[in-house]
Scaffold this motif. Structure first.
Motif, PDB file in Angstrom:
ATOM      1  N   GLU A 214       0.793  -1.227   0.000  1.00  7.94           N
ATOM      2  CA  GLU A 214       0.000   0.000   0.000  1.00  7.94           C
ATOM      3  C   GLU A 214       0.827   1.280   0.000  1.00  7.94           C
ATOM      4  N   GLY A 215       2.155   1.169   0.122  1.00 10.29           N
ATOM      5  CA  GLY A 215       2.969   2.384   0.120  1.00 10.29           C
ATOM      6  C   GLY A 215       4.389   2.138   0.594  1.00 10.29           C
TER       7      GLY A 215
ATOM      8  N   SER B 275       1.160   6.191   2.268  1.00 12.57           N
ATOM      9  CA  SER B 275       0.418   5.405   1.289  1.00 12.57           C
ATOM     10  C   SER B 275       0.544   5.975  -0.121  1.00 12.57           C
TER      11      SER B 275
ATOM     12  N   ASP C 148      -5.946   0.551   1.530  1.00 13.99           N
ATOM     13  CA  ASP C 148      -5.113   0.027   2.610  1.00 13.99           C
ATOM     14  C   ASP C 148      -4.703  -1.426   2.407  1.00 13.99           C
TER      15      ASP C 148
ATOM     16  N   ARG D 265      -4.454   9.109   7.387  1.00  7.45           N
ATOM     17  CA  ARG D 265      -3.373   8.563   6.559  1.00  7.45           C
ATOM     18  C   ARG D 265      -2.479   9.660   6.000  1.00  7.45           C
TER      19      ARG D 265
END
Length: 214
Positions: free
Chosen positions: A65-66, A101, A107, A125
């Motif tokens: 997700e990041g 993210s 997510d 976030r």
């Protein structure tokens, strides 16, 4: 949290993740010394002076997700002892971990058509912007948590004298004679009587001298 406003890659607290790529499991380690930003600490209590060096050790890990950022920050904070009010310096070490993210992924790492659709989730976030992330807000939170709310120059600092304000560490034997308030009025009366006796004696002496002269 909404997407970051335009990040400036020249800012020393902005980091570029392009070399890391989006391949899950990729790692990158970074060390950097930056100048402390303004108001970096607990205002009015203790903090790292603006412009003071802050040493950073970072571990960047690419996940679905990041980018997961794990790091340690080290600096020297300045403040005032809450007991004796003397200036003090304190080495501070703050550890942190934060996920930044991808703006086009949820997510679970799945690509979404319209980033930011779920405003409620986005509130908590932090996002990458064109492969960049700003570490400052994360760093501020970590340093504040690592600093003492009531800093002292030493653990056993005795503080100041409640009566005269003297620093007790400079004079361990410092004390004031305690007066029992129950006897304070009588003591004042006794002093007044003594003063009256002195006045009577001083008034009689001139007459005695005159007789002696005659």
């Amino acid at each position: 949290m909404a997407l970051n406003a335009r990040l400036d890659h020249r800012n020393p607290l902005v980091f570029d993740t392009h070399e890391l790529g989006r391949r899950p499991g990729a790692l990158q380690r970074l060390t950097r010394t930056v100048d402390a930003p303004k108001d970096f600490g607990i205002k009015g209590v203790i903090g790292v002076p603006e412009g003071a060096p802050v040493e950073l050790e970072l571990r960047l890990e690419s996940v679905m997700e990041g980018v997961l950022v794990t790091g340690t920050a080290r600096a020297e904070a300045e403040g005032e002892c809450v007991r004796c009010l003397e200036p003090l310096q304190l080495d501070v070490e703050a550890e942190f971990q934060e996920m930044f993210s991808y703006p086009d992924a949820d997510d679970r790492g799945r690509v979404i058509a319209e980033p930011g659709d779920d405003a409620e989730d986005d509130e908590d976030r932090l996002f990458l912007e064109d492969g960049l992330f700003d570490l400052e807000p994360v760093l501020r939170d970590a340093v504040v948590l690592a600093l003492p709310m009531q800093p002292v120059c030493q653990d056993d600092c005795p503080g100041l004298c409640a009566e005269c304000g003297a620093r007790l560490a400079d004079d361990p034997d410092h004390h004031h004679d305690a007066v029992d308030i129950r006897w304070a009025a009588l003591q004042g009366l006794a002093d007044t009587m003594k003063d009256g006796e002195k006045d009577e004696m001083s008034g009689a002496e001139p007459g005695v001298d005159e007789k002696q002269e005659k």
